[in-house]
Design an enzyme around this catalytic site. Structure first.
Site, mmCIF file in Angstrom:
data_model
loop_
_atom_site.group_PDB
_atom_site.id
_atom_site.type_symbol
_atom_site.label_atom_id
_atom_site.label_comp_id
_atom_site.label_asym_id
_atom_site.label_seq_id
_atom_site.Cartn_x
_atom_site.Cartn_y
_atom_site.Cartn_z
ATOM 1 N N ASP A 166 -0.680 -6.150 8.603
ATOM 2 C CA ASP A 166 -2.113 -5.837 8.662
ATOM 3 C C ASP A 166 -2.829 -6.512 7.498
ATOM 4 O O ASP A 166 -2.522 -7.625 7.136
ATOM 5 C CB ASP A 166 -2.329 -4.325 8.702
ATOM 6 N N GLY A 177 0.841 -1.184 0.000
ATOM 7 C CA GLY A 177 0.000 0.000 0.000
ATOM 8 C C GLY A 177 0.880 1.239 0.000
ATOM 9 O O GLY A 177 2.064 1.185 0.361
#
Length: 392
Positions: free
Chosen positions: A154, A74
């Site tokens: 995550d 990300g």
């Protein structure tokens, strides 16, 4: 038919293909190795919801247009910039949207096939690992390297790493170690292994299947699967140290793991290398990650993602995440100054209260499929786990 209409950066970086009864999402940010932006995440969610509701769509494929990477993560550099500029809502909005997408992939009713060809890290793992079908190739590289930038694994890693064989998930989450090629299949990250050159033919086959039956889709992928070069052999890079991983990473305290690695005699070279790797990571990230993954087995998929949202906000408020992002991804000095500097200086009681017992300002995560809260993935394709084999 490839859709090229561009409405936003997200749409330019996420292309779509409509062909017969199949739909394909094409990640199209090659210069950034398809690192996910907020716009890309929104576009992916929009298309997945649209195709889920369409009577004309039976199977969805997600792939990259970059031969080097499926998705390398990300865009945490932009997230860090926004947080430091005081725009905390925008920074946390990225994680809220991304975790929504992770849950949507995990709860998708129609067959969803991720072609994880090339680098698949961080956010790219979250986009693929929860899908019913994950197809690795000889070019696949998997990693969750977040502790190296002062963050934590995550995108649902709380759920999937904690359910991997033995202590494999804890080892991968703490060290950020890479898995390559067939490793992904043996570790359970991938459900199938197909030669990269055969992926276009596989995609075409899936587009013309005309069924939403997962078993039929599984059989179609199996038809393209590549066998090991030497039948009967296991080409798994962790095979030789699997017992050592369980032996050293079974503890609930990072100090105990470090001590076990120091005492490891059967695989001294591996243990020394692992100690050197852990020594580069943020000490507070290591302790946070271990606690996170030990909690994971008790959480369902929704609870895991909600916990991660809380941890993400707390981590953004810390110094280490921004220090790590700057040192590794911006200035690229590769010499982050962690605070605290050592494991011994990290007060675990204080960390537990701060991260696991107190809510943040942005703790609300609204799911697109709020009724889906499983504690075991609904589909079990791929190789059997070590536990499945032991139970036979």
């Amino acid at each position: 038919m490839l859709s090229t209409e561009s409405k936003s950066d997200g749409d330019r970086n996420v292309l779509t293909i409509n062909n017969q009864t199949g739909r394909t999402l094409v990640l199209n940010r090659p210069k950034a190795l398809n690192s996910l932006t907020g716009g890309m995440v929104d576009a992916i969610k929009r298309h997945l919801v649209e195709w889920r509701q369409s009577d004309l769509c039976d199977v969805v494929v997600i792939r990259s247009n970059n031969p080097k990477a499926f998705c390398a993560g990300g865009d945490v550099v932009e997230v860090s910039k926004r947080w430091k500029a005081g725009d905390h809502g925008a920074a946390m909005g990225f994680f809220q949207s991304e975790y929504q997408m992770n849950h949507l992939v995990a709860s998708y009713e129609k067959p969803l096939v991720a072609l994880i060809d090339g680098y698949t890290m961080g956010g790219g793992v979250g986009l693929s690992v929860h899908a019913a079908f994950r197809v690795a190739t000889e070019k696949s590289v998997f990693a969750m390297p977040e502790t190296r930038i002062g963050f934590f694994p995550d995108v649902g890693a709380t759920f999937f790493l904690s359910r991997m064989d033995g202590e494999t998930g804890v080892y991968l989450g703490l060290t950020g170690e890479w898995l390559r090629g067939r490793d992904l299949l043996y570790a359970g990250v991938a459900t199938h292994y197909v030669s990269s050159e055969r992926l276009p033919m596989l995609e075409k086959r899936l587009q013309e299947l005309g069924t939403r039956d997962h078993a039929v889709v599984n059989q179609a992928i199996e038809e393209f699967a590549s066998q090991a070069e030497e039948p009967g052999t296991i080409e798994y890079s962790l095979a030789g140290v699997r017992e050592a991983i369980d032996r050293c990473f079974r503890y609930n305290r990072m100090e105990s793991i470090v001590e076990a690695l120091k005492q490891e005699t059967e695989h001294r070279e591996w243990a020394q290398k692992t100690l050197e790797t852990l020594g580069k990571m943020s000490p507070s990230s290591l302790k946070l990650t271990l606690e996170q993954l030990r909690n994971g087995l008790r959480l369902n998929i929704q609870q895991a993602l909600m916990l991660e949202l809380r941890l993400a906000e707390k981590r953004l408020a810390s110094a280490d995440m921004h220090e790590g992002i700057d040192a590794l991804l911006v200035s690229k000095t590769n010499k982050p100054e962690w605070s605290p500097k050592t494991l011994e200086e990290v007060d675990m009681n204080k960390l537990h209260v701060e991260y696991f017992e107190s809510l943040g300002q942005y703790s609300v995560l609204e799911f697109i499929d709020p009724q889906v809260a499983f504690d075991k993935y609904p589909h079990a394709f791929g190789l059997p786990s070590e536990r499945d084999i032991a139970d036979v």
